[in-house]
Design a protein around this motif. Structure first.
Motif, mmCIF file in Angstrom:
data_model
loop_
_atom_site.group_PDB
_atom_site.id
_atom_site.type_symbol
_atom_site.label_atom_id
_atom_site.label_comp_id
_atom_site.label_asym_id
_atom_site.label_seq_id
_atom_site.Cartn_x
_atom_site.Cartn_y
_atom_site.Cartn_z
ATOM 1 N N LYS A 35 0.805 -1.219 0.000
ATOM 2 C CA LYS A 35 0.000 0.000 0.000
ATOM 3 C C LYS A 35 0.840 1.273 0.000
ATOM 4 N N GLY A 36 2.066 1.173 -0.514
ATOM 5 C CA GLY A 36 2.926 2.345 -0.589
ATOM 6 C C GLY A 36 3.427 2.816 0.767
ATOM 7 N N VAL A 37 3.455 1.924 1.763
ATOM 8 C CA VAL A 37 3.876 2.309 3.106
ATOM 9 C C VAL A 37 5.322 2.817 3.106
ATOM 10 N N HIS A 38 5.578 3.818 3.936
ATOM 11 C CA HIS A 38 6.917 4.397 4.058
ATOM 12 C C HIS A 38 7.799 3.447 4.861
ATOM 13 N N ILE A 39 8.794 2.853 4.211
ATOM 14 C CA ILE A 39 9.694 1.910 4.885
ATOM 15 C C ILE A 39 10.660 2.651 5.797
ATOM 16 N N GLY A 40 11.212 3.766 5.279
ATOM 17 C CA GLY A 40 12.157 4.531 6.079
ATOM 18 C C GLY A 40 13.009 5.443 5.224
ATOM 19 N N ASN A 41 13.884 6.218 5.875
ATOM 20 C CA ASN A 41 14.818 7.113 5.204
ATOM 21 C C ASN A 41 16.223 6.510 5.271
#
Length: 401
Positions: A365-371
């Motif tokens: 779902k396009g979740v933000h994994i990280g920077n």
């Protein structure tokens, strides 16, 4: 498949098919991969209804395309019109088209640029104007135009003839024109001057090796595709049972990232929830439907897939949703899981290894994994599986989403 005579392409390119269609890759459903010649109007109607019931129409799957075997082998002896098979389609094509349109969908049909279709029905060679007139009168929105029994006439000549017939018959009703000459006769040189999409390979089959082969051939000329005209590695086999769940995921992700047409070819009445979840992935559909329309290219381990046991990465820039880099990393190895490190600088996403990028998982779902600074390590991709990512890069980690 029938043998044809390959003749030199001695032509001057005419203007492109300026019909304002195919600004993004077409999405829909086609009878062939699941049903072959065993079709009738009930098959088409029930699958058309399932596009709405399953919510696929809301995701962009709009075309309902009838492939080969809808007409008879002979034409009307008086008018030379093609004859709709009265047993398979007793209501006729106009009624079927109306049924599809009444559900907010678009209607597609099939013919061949030859004397016969590949299954021995009446082809359109020599009757292009008559057939184009019928297609317009029936409300056809999509024409898949095959290459069988072509009399050795060069493809460019035959496909241009139908292009002109469609333009002549249009009367404010334009038809998406899908060239299906199996990638022969340098179609990449004239496909985007003639149709809205052009097949880059032969027919796809319900196997991993076929998916792999058609994808590789489709990568040969990415520069010729874009809004209005698309490289076409053939229809999707998701839901037909010949691929594992993992392979179906990879098949769909690859077609999405290279901006291929997303034409389903399964029985939507019996599709499994797992296969449905794949073709319903909104993030990958957004990637495929990006308005910039740049076909992703290989950016890591770029060599022939024939004996590949490596992870390859295919990526490219996308305009919509604020702009981002989309990529799919595929493990072609049959037995071993593999890691891959996504180096932002080597991909041209950053200017130095000190910069940060924000990574999102398109399969989740396009979740933000990280920077991440400099690189993003994918520790494990299973055999035949993939990772699909959206990457956005900025100077400071604190400014990332």
């Amino acid at each position: 498949m029938h043998f044809i005579i390959l003749l030199p392409l001695l032509f001057v390119l005419s203007s492109a098919l300026n019909n304002n269609l195919g600004l993004t890759p077409p999405m829909g459903w086609n009878t062939w991969n699941r049903y072959g010649c065993d079709i009738n109007e009930t098959v088409v109607m029930t699958n058309a209804e399932m596009l709405g019931i399953l919510g696929l129409d809301k995701l962009g799957y709009r075309y309902v395309n009838v492939d080969d075997c809808w007409n008879l082998a002979t034409r009307d002896s008086m008018s030379n019109r093609t004859i709709v098979d009265p047993e398979r389609f007793p209501s006729g094509m106009k009624a079927l088209s109306d049924f599809v349109h009444d559900r907010g969908l678009k209607f597609g049909i099939y013919s061949s640029a030859g004397t016969l279709t590949c299954e021995g029905r009446a082809g359109s060679l020599g009757y292009e104007d008559l057939d184009a007139q019928d297609y317009v009168s029936w409300g056809v929105d999509y024409l898949k135009y095959d290459n069988c029994f072509n009399e050795g006439i060069p493809s460019f000549e035959r496909y241009q003839t139908m292009k002109k017939a469609l333009e002549k018959a249009a009367h404010n009703h334009t038809i998406f024109y899908s060239i299906c000459n199996w990638g022969l006769e340098e179609v990449w040189q004239w496909g985007n001057e003639t149709g809205n999409s052009w097949r880059t390979a032969g027919d796809i089959f319900n196997s991993w090796e076929s998916v792999k082969y058609n994808f590789e051939v489709n990568q040969l000329h990415p520069d010729v595709a874009g809004p209005g005209g698309w490289n076409d590695p053939d229809m999707l086999e998701v839901g037909n049972g010949g691929l594992s769940h993992t392979e179906e995921r990879t098949h769909f992700a690859l077609w999405a990232v290279v901006k291929a047409p997303l034409i389903l070819g399964c029985n939507l009445n019996t599709i499994s929830n797992r296969s449905l979840s794949i073709i319903s992935n909104k993030e990958l559909i957004k990637l495929n439907q990006d308005s910039k329309g740049d076909q992703a290219v290989c950016v890591h381990n770029c060599h022939s897939l024939k004996d590949s046991e490596d992870v390859q990465v295919f990526g490219g820039w996308n305009k919509d949703n604020g702009g981002y880099y989309g990529l799919v990393a595929v493990n072609w190895n049959d037995l071993e899981s593999k890691p891959i490190s996504i180096d932002f600088k080597s991909l041209g996403l950053t200017k130095s290894s000190e910069e940060y990028c924000s990574v999102y998982d398109l399969w989740n779902k396009g979740v933000h994994i990280g920077n991440y600074q400099g690189k993003y390590l994918i520790p494990n991709i299973d055999p035949h599986d993939n990772v699909a990512l959206k990457i956005k890069c900025k100077r400071k980690a604190s400014s990332l989403e």
